[in-house]
Design a protein around this motif. Sequence first.
Motif, PDB file in Angstrom:
ATOM      1  N   SER A  77       0.825  -1.228   0.000  1.00  0.00           N
ATOM      2  CA  SER A  77       0.000   0.000   0.000  1.00  0.00           C
ATOM      3  C   SER A  77       0.845   1.258   0.000  1.00  0.00           C
ATOM      4  N   SER A 137      -6.427   0.279  -2.693  1.00  0.00           N
ATOM      5  CA  SER A 137      -7.192  -0.712  -3.459  1.00  0.00           C
ATOM      6  C   SER A 137      -6.653  -0.818  -4.881  1.00  0.00           C
ATOM      7  N   THR A 148       1.853  -2.914   8.696  1.00  0.00           N
ATOM      8  CA  THR A 148       1.830  -3.705   9.937  1.00  0.00           C
ATOM      9  C   THR A 148       3.231  -4.245  10.193  1.00  0.00           C
ATOM     10  N   HIS A 163       1.313  -3.483 -14.791  1.00  0.00           N
ATOM     11  CA  HIS A 163       1.618  -4.345 -13.632  1.00  0.00           C
ATOM     12  C   HIS A 163       2.720  -5.362 -13.937  1.00  0.00           C
ATOM     13  N   LYS A 164       3.034  -5.545 -15.233  1.00  0.00           N
ATOM     14  CA  LYS A 164       4.135  -6.467 -15.584  1.00  0.00           C
ATOM     15  C   LYS A 164       5.507  -5.799 -15.409  1.00  0.00           C
ATOM     16  N   ASN A 212       2.093 -10.035  -9.499  1.00  0.00           N
ATOM     17  CA  ASN A 212       1.487 -11.372  -9.360  1.00  0.00           C
ATOM     18  C   ASN A 212       1.902 -12.012  -8.036  1.00  0.00           C
ATOM     19  N   MET A 239      -0.372 -10.449  -5.407  1.00  0.00           N
ATOM     20  CA  MET A 239      -1.763 -10.935  -5.470  1.00  0.00           C
ATOM     21  C   MET A 239      -1.882 -12.372  -4.950  1.00  0.00           C
ATOM     22  N   ASN A 246      -3.862 -13.711  -1.407  1.00  0.00           N
ATOM     23  CA  ASN A 246      -4.969 -14.688  -1.319  1.00  0.00           C
ATOM     24  C   ASN A 246      -4.896 -15.457  -0.004  1.00  0.00           C
ATOM     25  N   ARG A 305      -5.677 -13.272   3.000  1.00  0.00           N
ATOM     26  CA  ARG A 305      -7.119 -13.044   3.200  1.00  0.00           C
ATOM     27  C   ARG A 305      -7.743 -14.158   4.047  1.00  0.00           C
ATOM     28  N   GLU A 335      -5.895  -5.865   3.778  1.00  0.00           N
ATOM     29  CA  GLU A 335      -5.681  -7.014   2.876  1.00  0.00           C
ATOM     30  C   GLU A 335      -6.807  -7.139   1.832  1.00  0.00           C
ATOM     31  N   GLY A 336      -7.251  -5.970   1.371  1.00  0.00           N
ATOM     32  CA  GLY A 336      -8.314  -5.887   0.366  1.00  0.00           C
ATOM     33  C   GLY A 336      -9.631  -5.552   1.044  1.00  0.00           C
ATOM     34  N   ARG A 385     -15.434 -11.071 -10.553  1.00  0.00           N
ATOM     35  CA  ARG A 385     -14.665 -11.371 -11.773  1.00  0.00           C
ATOM     36  C   ARG A 385     -14.505 -12.875 -11.953  1.00  0.00           C
TER      37      ARG A 385
HETATM   38  N1  CAA Z   1      -5.038 -13.812  -7.165  1.00  0.00           N
HETATM   39  C1  CAA Z   1      -4.146 -14.061  -8.146  1.00  0.00           C
HETATM   40  N2  CAA Z   1      -3.930 -13.193  -9.172  1.00  0.00           N
HETATM   41  C2  CAA Z   1      -4.636 -12.053  -9.152  1.00  0.00           C
HETATM   42  C3  CAA Z   1      -5.569 -11.731  -8.169  1.00  0.00           C
HETATM   43  C4  CAA Z   1      -5.770 -12.672  -7.136  1.00  0.00           C
HETATM   44  N3  CAA Z   1      -6.624 -12.470  -6.130  1.00  0.00           N
HETATM   45  N4  CAA Z   1      -6.103 -10.515  -8.428  1.00  0.00           N
HETATM   46  C5  CAA Z   1      -5.530 -10.086  -9.561  1.00  0.00           C
HETATM   47  N5  CAA Z   1      -4.631 -11.024 -10.004  1.00  0.00           N
HETATM   48  C6  CAA Z   1      -3.802 -10.967 -11.191  1.00  0.00           C
HETATM   49  C7  CAA Z   1      -4.636 -10.993 -12.469  1.00  0.00           C
HETATM   50  O1  CAA Z   1      -4.957 -12.296 -12.851  1.00  0.00           O
HETATM   51  C8  CAA Z   1      -3.717 -10.307 -13.459  1.00  0.00           C
HETATM   52  O2  CAA Z   1      -2.753 -11.272 -13.848  1.00  0.00           O
HETATM   53  P1  CAA Z   1      -1.990 -11.248 -15.276  1.00  0.00           P
HETATM   54  O3  CAA Z   1      -0.627 -10.768 -14.950  1.00  0.00           O
HETATM   55  O4  CAA Z   1      -1.962 -12.643 -15.724  1.00  0.00           O
HETATM   56  O5  CAA Z   1      -2.712 -10.307 -16.179  1.00  0.00           O
HETATM   57  C9  CAA Z   1      -3.007  -9.267 -12.583  1.00  0.00           C
HETATM   58  O6  CAA Z   1      -3.106  -9.722 -11.224  1.00  0.00           O
HETATM   59  C10 CAA Z   1      -3.619  -7.888 -12.684  1.00  0.00           C
HETATM   60  O7  CAA Z   1      -4.962  -8.007 -12.301  1.00  0.00           O
HETATM   61  P2  CAA Z   1      -6.129  -7.110 -12.928  1.00  0.00           P
HETATM   62  O8  CAA Z   1      -5.927  -6.966 -14.399  1.00  0.00           O
HETATM   63  O9  CAA Z   1      -7.415  -7.703 -12.451  1.00  0.00           O
HETATM   64  O10 CAA Z   1      -5.806  -5.695 -12.241  1.00  0.00           O
HETATM   65  P3  CAA Z   1      -6.794  -4.583 -11.712  1.00  0.00           P
HETATM   66  O11 CAA Z   1      -5.966  -3.376 -11.497  1.00  0.00           O
HETATM   67  O12 CAA Z   1      -8.005  -4.478 -12.593  1.00  0.00           O
HETATM   68  O13 CAA Z   1      -7.310  -5.170 -10.308  1.00  0.00           O
HETATM   69  C11 CAA Z   1      -7.015  -5.701  -7.961  1.00  0.00           C
HETATM   70  C12 CAA Z   1      -6.382  -5.593  -9.348  1.00  0.00           C
HETATM   71  C13 CAA Z   1      -7.658  -7.078  -7.842  1.00  0.00           C
HETATM   72  C14 CAA Z   1      -8.035  -4.638  -7.678  1.00  0.00           C
HETATM   73  C15 CAA Z   1      -5.809  -5.553  -7.024  1.00  0.00           C
HETATM   74  O14 CAA Z   1      -5.224  -4.283  -7.207  1.00  0.00           O
HETATM   75  C16 CAA Z   1      -6.140  -5.735  -5.565  1.00  0.00           C
HETATM   76  O15 CAA Z   1      -6.288  -6.862  -5.085  1.00  0.00           O
HETATM   77  N6  CAA Z   1      -6.213  -4.611  -4.789  1.00  0.00           N
HETATM   78  C17 CAA Z   1      -6.297  -4.671  -3.346  1.00  0.00           C
HETATM   79  C18 CAA Z   1      -4.917  -4.621  -2.758  1.00  0.00           C
HETATM   80  C19 CAA Z   1      -4.870  -5.122  -1.347  1.00  0.00           C
HETATM   81  O16 CAA Z   1      -5.459  -6.141  -1.009  1.00  0.00           O
HETATM   82  N7  CAA Z   1      -4.106  -4.427  -0.518  1.00  0.00           N
HETATM   83  C20 CAA Z   1      -3.890  -4.859   0.821  1.00  0.00           C
HETATM   84  C21 CAA Z   1      -2.604  -4.284   1.297  1.00  0.00           C
HETATM   85  S1  CAA Z   1      -1.632  -5.383   2.213  1.00  0.00           S
HETATM   86  C22 CAA Z   1      -2.119  -5.216   3.829  1.00  0.00           C
HETATM   87  O17 CAA Z   1      -3.146  -4.710   4.166  1.00  0.00           O
HETATM   88  C23 CAA Z   1      -1.134  -5.879   4.739  1.00  0.00           C
HETATM   89  C24 CAA Z   1      -1.137  -5.473   6.162  1.00  0.00           C
HETATM   90  O18 CAA Z   1      -0.171  -4.912   6.631  1.00  0.00           O
HETATM   91  C25 CAA Z   1      -2.234  -5.956   7.056  1.00  0.00           C
END
Ligand code: CAA
Length: 399
Positions: free
Chosen positions: A146, A152, A178, A198-199, A253, A256, A260, A263, A383-384, A395
């Motif tokens: 973040s 997000s 954290t 993102h690549k 990647n 992400m 998972n 979460r 964490e989302g 999706r």
């Molecule tokens: N699992 C695996 N792969 C995922 C995924 C998931 N849950 N979500 C997205 N991806 C992959 C996609 O398949 C895509 O892969 P390719 O390289 O093959 O294309 C790539 O990631 C990009 O995804 P999108 O095209 O869907 O990208 P987007 O910008 O439209 O959406 C999003 C991405 C899902 C919104 C992502 O930005 C997201 O999850 N955001 C939330 C972030 C988050 O959870 N932050 C928490 C911070 S950590 C925290 O809180 C820790 C702490 O200290 C407590």
Amino acid sequence: MLTNVSVNLYKSIFCMDFKLTEEQLMIQQAAREFTQQQCLPGVIERDEKQIVPKEQLIQLADLGFLGMMASTNYGGAGMDTISYVLAMEEISKVDSSVSVAMSVNNSLVCWGLEYFGNEDQKLKYLTPLAQGKKDNELYIGAFLLSEPEAGSDATHQHTNAVDMGDHYVINGIKNWITNGSTASVYLVIAQTDYTKGHKGINAFIVEKNSPGVSVGPKENKMGIRGSDTHAISFTDVKVPIENRIGEEGFGFNFAMKTLNGGRIGIAAQALGIASGAYELALAYSKERKTFGKPIHEHQAIQFKLAEMATKIETARLLCYKAAWEKDNHLDYTTSAAMAKLHASDTAMWVTTEAVQIHGGYGFVKEFHVERLMRDAKITQIYEGTSEIQKMVIGRNITK
Ligand code: CAA
């Protein structure tokens, strides 16, 4: 004669087992004892003072709870994800400031390194991180994704990592981290090539004591007040190329896939918060009398308790299912998002009702439900957010 379809149906029916194993029950019991003996005494004062003593985290390390799922080859306890969920649930019934530190180290740091790190990275970093100790001192990690303008919308990283051949140079700011000041190791997500979206993002292992790393003041939060949350800034921080996790461009990647599993941990935390509040409300409803009888005998309260118990049970089933899928190497992306979405909404709803059942007493700090209600809120955010979980689920179910 059984057809293939009926054999599969038969298997799927008879493979379903809601019983915990002996080992899982032992872990649940150990977590319960730790919570009652180490977390409950003084939790209200620690929340007020915004602290988690290092000794508590060291005790978690000694129990093997800081690297629960990491393999024993790399200092971990080699337990399954269900055991991790059970331990997270127990500790979060009382103190989510402690359980979030544990969750980040287990799911985001150790798991990420074990699955995507190379052998040298595992030996050098994962082994002490999974043990939670190095040279007898606390040794944990943090996950830095973040940013002030990328929460997000995580693909829009402003922190950049310039490729200098044998090393990278990182500049930028990370937010809401954290374990920000207690961690010795940071997993940092940063953009190297802006033309590739993102690549063009990489993930790095950065030692906190690297020159140019600076830890901001501790955030003064509504809930999980003891947890160690900071902004971290990077000014010309040199990171050797061998500290990049995975191939060039794998960083997003990595984040992400790692999230998972994170979460599932936060879903278990939310489940624990909800269960803790429910248990307190149930006990209080048997002691407190109004209109000549204990309040649980009033239908208004009994219906609340019934709904609380039902929502908690559904959250528990979702958490266990996601954990089971992860342990069985199935795709758990959707289940993890569903578990977090439902468990965090349940935590918020149940804690609010638990305060309501306590009446005025629920609104003061001496009664733990007030703190649990404040702690519940963050589970719908970190964490989302719940909105991101709906995006992930939506999706996946429509593709
Ligand atoms: N699992 C695996 N792969 C995922 C995924 C998931 N849950 N979500 C997205 N991806 C992959 C996609 O398949 C895509 O892969 P390719 O390289 O093959 O294309 C790539 O990631 C990009 O995804 P999108 O095209 O869907 O990208 P987007 O910008 O439209 O959406 C999003 C991405 C899902 C919104 C992502 O930005 C997201 O999850 N955001 C939330 C972030 C988050 O959870 N932050 C928490 C911070 S950590 C925290 O809180 C820790 C702490 O200290 C407590």
